[in-house]
Design an enzyme around this catalytic site. Structure first.
Site, PDB file in Angstrom:
ATOM      1  N   HIS A   1       0.794  -1.237   0.000  1.00 50.84           N
ATOM      2  CA  HIS A   1       0.000   0.000   0.000  1.00 50.84           C
ATOM      3  C   HIS A   1       0.822   1.281   0.000  1.00 50.84           C
ATOM      4  O   HIS A   1       0.275   2.364  -0.134  1.00 50.84           O
ATOM      5  CB  HIS A   1      -0.936   0.034   1.215  1.00 50.84           C
ATOM      6  CG  HIS A   1      -0.213   0.371   2.488  1.00 50.84           C
ATOM      7  ND1 HIS A   1       0.468  -0.550   3.221  1.00 50.84           N
ATOM      8  CD2 HIS A   1      -0.040   1.565   3.141  1.00 50.84           C
ATOM      9  CE1 HIS A   1       1.011   0.030   4.283  1.00 50.84           C
ATOM     10  NE2 HIS A   1       0.721   1.305   4.253  1.00 50.84           N
TER      11      HIS A   1
HETATM   12  C1  UD1 Z   1      -1.995   6.003   5.315  1.00 52.13           C
HETATM   13  C2  UD1 Z   1      -0.711   6.587   5.883  1.00 52.13           C
HETATM   14  C3  UD1 Z   1       0.397   5.539   5.831  1.00 52.13           C
HETATM   15  C4  UD1 Z   1      -0.042   4.252   6.497  1.00 52.13           C
HETATM   16  C5  UD1 Z   1      -1.360   3.786   5.923  1.00 52.13           C
HETATM   17  C6  UD1 Z   1      -1.852   2.582   6.695  1.00 52.13           C
HETATM   18  C7  UD1 Z   1      -0.412   9.005   5.512  1.00 52.13           C
HETATM   19  C8  UD1 Z   1       0.299  10.033   4.722  1.00 52.13           C
HETATM   20  N1  UD1 Z   1      -0.260   7.734   5.097  1.00 52.13           N
HETATM   21  O1  UD1 Z   1      -1.746   5.700   3.954  1.00 52.13           O
HETATM   22  O2  UD1 Z   1       1.538   6.039   6.503  1.00 52.13           O
HETATM   23  O3  UD1 Z   1       0.947   3.280   6.277  1.00 52.13           O
HETATM   24  O4  UD1 Z   1      -2.337   4.831   6.022  1.00 52.13           O
HETATM   25  O5  UD1 Z   1      -2.753   1.816   5.979  1.00 52.13           O
HETATM   26  O6  UD1 Z   1      -1.089   9.335   6.448  1.00 52.13           O
HETATM   27  N2  UD1 Z   1      -9.171   4.623   1.119  1.00 52.13           N
HETATM   28  C9  UD1 Z   1     -10.425   4.072   1.041  1.00 52.13           C
HETATM   29  N3  UD1 Z   1     -11.006   3.649   2.208  1.00 52.13           N
HETATM   30  C10 UD1 Z   1     -10.433   3.779   3.424  1.00 52.13           C
HETATM   31  C11 UD1 Z   1      -9.148   4.330   3.478  1.00 52.13           C
HETATM   32  C12 UD1 Z   1      -8.527   4.759   2.321  1.00 52.13           C
HETATM   33  O7  UD1 Z   1     -11.001   3.950  -0.024  1.00 52.13           O
HETATM   34  O8  UD1 Z   1     -11.022   3.363   4.432  1.00 52.13           O
HETATM   35  C13 UD1 Z   1      -8.519   5.059  -0.147  1.00 52.13           C
HETATM   36  C14 UD1 Z   1      -8.934   6.470  -0.551  1.00 52.13           C
HETATM   37  O9  UD1 Z   1      -8.985   6.508  -1.933  1.00 52.13           O
HETATM   38  C15 UD1 Z   1      -7.746   7.294  -0.095  1.00 52.13           C
HETATM   39  C16 UD1 Z   1      -6.579   6.320  -0.328  1.00 52.13           C
HETATM   40  O10 UD1 Z   1      -7.117   5.047   0.020  1.00 52.13           O
HETATM   41  O11 UD1 Z   1      -7.601   8.475  -0.828  1.00 52.13           O
HETATM   42  C17 UD1 Z   1      -5.368   6.593   0.503  1.00 52.13           C
HETATM   43  O12 UD1 Z   1      -5.717   6.735   1.874  1.00 52.13           O
HETATM   44  P1  UD1 Z   1      -4.813   7.668   2.816  1.00 52.13           P
HETATM   45  O13 UD1 Z   1      -5.318   7.596   4.202  1.00 52.13           O
HETATM   46  O14 UD1 Z   1      -4.651   9.016   2.208  1.00 52.13           O
HETATM   47  O15 UD1 Z   1      -3.384   7.011   2.731  1.00 52.13           O
HETATM   48  P2  UD1 Z   1      -2.938   5.498   2.932  1.00 52.13           P
HETATM   49  O16 UD1 Z   1      -2.297   5.046   1.672  1.00 52.13           O
HETATM   50  O17 UD1 Z   1      -4.028   4.703   3.510  1.00 52.13           O
HETATM   51  N1  UDP Z   2      -3.693  -5.425   8.890  1.00 51.07           N
HETATM   52  C1  UDP Z   2      -4.979  -5.918   9.126  1.00 51.07           C
HETATM   53  N2  UDP Z   2      -5.723  -6.302   8.051  1.00 51.07           N
HETATM   54  C2  UDP Z   2      -5.272  -6.237   6.774  1.00 51.07           C
HETATM   55  C3  UDP Z   2      -3.968  -5.748   6.553  1.00 51.07           C
HETATM   56  C4  UDP Z   2      -3.204  -5.330   7.632  1.00 51.07           C
HETATM   57  O1  UDP Z   2      -5.412  -6.004  10.285  1.00 51.07           O
HETATM   58  O2  UDP Z   2      -6.005  -6.611   5.859  1.00 51.07           O
HETATM   59  C5  UDP Z   2      -2.881  -5.000  10.047  1.00 51.07           C
HETATM   60  C6  UDP Z   2      -1.485  -5.570  10.120  1.00 51.07           C
HETATM   61  O3  UDP Z   2      -1.498  -6.864  10.702  1.00 51.07           O
HETATM   62  C7  UDP Z   2      -0.781  -4.544  10.980  1.00 51.07           C
HETATM   63  C8  UDP Z   2      -1.412  -3.243  10.530  1.00 51.07           C
HETATM   64  O4  UDP Z   2      -2.647  -3.606   9.910  1.00 51.07           O
HETATM   65  O5  UDP Z   2      -1.099  -4.747  12.350  1.00 51.07           O
HETATM   66  C9  UDP Z   2      -0.510  -2.566   9.550  1.00 51.07           C
HETATM   67  O6  UDP Z   2      -1.179  -1.545   8.930  1.00 51.07           O
HETATM   68  P1  UDP Z   2      -0.779  -1.009   7.497  1.00 51.07           P
HETATM   69  O7  UDP Z   2       0.032  -2.010   6.777  1.00 51.07           O
HETATM   70  O8  UDP Z   2      -2.022  -0.514   6.878  1.00 51.07           O
HETATM   71  O9  UDP Z   2       0.082   0.289   7.862  1.00 51.07           O
HETATM   72  P2  UDP Z   2       1.621   0.514   8.217  1.00 51.07           P
HETATM   73  O10 UDP Z   2       1.986  -0.370   9.344  1.00 51.07           O
HETATM   74  O11 UDP Z   2       2.410   0.259   6.971  1.00 51.07           O
HETATM   75  O12 UDP Z   2       1.677   1.964   8.556  1.00 51.07           O
END
Ligand code: UD1
Ligand code: UDP
Length: 368
Positions: free
Chosen positions: A218
């Protein structure tokens, strides 16, 4: 003591879940603690948010701000405005933020400008890659925090190198104008150890233990770079001819894979799963391949080899000790790492403090 917890993204629910449980435990023992939870709405799908509150019994947020799916500026700016309103109303003694997301930074800016004490959980991590939004968020948050809860000795060292404290005769001496640095260990280990007993096999799939690779992708640096994303998925597709690859797909990645019509035909793609299902999937997999921060450590907690699809990691101790192989997005390197990473290289180390980070965090609050 009133602690205002700011969270908004999946890994923050998982981290805060353990600390919140410890707050409730200490309250039940008579300590005067009150937690107010603010959910920014950064992650909003039920399987990216609600499921973690339900499974980890995190109290329903006192405030839900509904700010997600926006650009960095719009998201962070709107969060700042709303969190400020909440802080002015609630007047907490502490604001507590987790990790390195836009929700973290927004909370940090509000607390510091309102002169509310700020605690940062997972402080001191550095990738030294300033192109990552997370690196910017964590550096800025650390700088304005009053207490910096570090998960590792490396994180403490990073802060020392940035001048947060000096060492005199082996003792840590705080530098004026910087927060207090405390190594409490990693809160994700608390969660992994506690929730293992409740792990649940995802219902609709018949996964055979130890026969599959668990994969998540992601990171912006992979999803927003077409070549990197295509190379990673080409390699995963190739590997999946040999071993099943199960990929709970982040919505960000899903959107981009669809747009670019990238081939995922050999992979077992599933919706994001809850934490209990994820713990089951980690505990029963043969290998982890990921660009997630949290999952790299969870692989280690569950003694699974891990291949990290990034050019660098904040969790350098995993790489240094042979638990994690960094391969970036290079097709050949990914395949080679797959061929050579079939076993967890057990070394009996305790790199993350042993699963009592939440307890140490609350102890520190109570001593303030
Ligand atoms: C964010 C964090 C990242 C973290 C990740 C965990 C920032 C800059 N990034 O990245 O550090 O590792 O969360 O997962 O804060 N979206 C949905 N549904 C949701 C959530 C997101 O559709 O419930 C889609 C939307 O299109 C959104 C995109 O995902 O624009 C990105 O979501 P965003 O929260 O901006 O960044 P992440 O890539 O999730
Ligand atoms: N995770 C989860 N369900 C999923 C994918 C990830 O519960 O489908 C959990 C994972 O085990 C870990 C956390 O989400 O505890 C990590 O989050 P993510 O990878 O979104 O963010 P990051 O750690 O890279 O910021």
């Amino acid at each position: 003591m009133k602690i205002l917890t700011i969270l908004g993204a999946r890994p923050q629910f998982i981290k805060a879940g353990s600390v919140s449980r410890e707050i409730r435990r200490q309250k039940a023992e008579g300590r005067r603690l009150k937690e107010v939870i603010v959910h920014t709405g950064q992650h909003y799908d039920a399987n990216m948010s609600d499921v973690f509150f339900e499974q980890m019994h995190i109290p329903k947020p006192d405030y839900y701000l509904g700010i997600g799916g926006k650009s960095h500026g719009a998201m962070t700016g709107q969060m700042i405005e709303k969190i400020e309103e909440v802080c002015l109303k609630e007047k907490p003694d502490w604001v507590m933020v987790y990790g390195d997301t836009n929700s973290t930074l927004a909370g940090a800016i509000v607390a510091s400008k309102l002169h509310i004490k700020l605690a940062h959980v997972e402080a001191g991590l550095r990738s030294f890659n300033m192109k990552m939004p997370e690196e910017i968020n964590r550096i800025l948050t650390d700088r304005v925090s009053d207490v910096l809860f570090c998960p590792t000795a490396t994180a403490v060292e990073n802060l020392k190198n940035e001048g947060y404290f000096i060492e005199e005769e082996g003792r840590r001496k705080k530098v004026e104008g910087f927060g207090k640095v405390v190594n409490v260990g990693d809160v994700m280990q608390d969660g992994a150890m506690f929730y293992k007993q409740f792990a649940k096999q995802p219902p609709t799939f018949n996964f055979q233990p130890s026969t599959y690779i668990l994969c998540t992708i992601h990171r912006a640096e992979n999803t927003d770079d077409e070549k990197r994303l295509k190379d990673i998925f080409a390699a995963l597709n190739e590997i999946a001819k040999d071993k099943q690859v199960i990929l709970p797909l982040h919505p960000r990645t899903k959107k981009i894979l669809d747009e670019l019509q990238i081939d995922t035909s050999n992979l077992t793609i599933i919706e994001p799963v809850g934490y209990l299902e994820m713990v089951w999937l980690i505990d029963n997999c043969a290998l982890v391949m990921t660009d997630s921060g949290g999952l790299q450590k969870e692989a280690y907690f569950f003694e699974k080899p891990c291949i990290t699809l990034r050019d660098e990691t904040e969790w350098v101790e995993l790489v240094k000790n042979g638990f994690n192989t960094l391969v970036g997005a290079d097709y050949e390197k990914i395949l080679k790492a797959y061929q050579t990473n079939s076993e967890f290289k057990a070394k009996g180390l305790n790199l993350y403090g042993g699963g009592r980070a939440s307890e140490y965090i609350i102890k520190e609050f109570l001593e303030q």
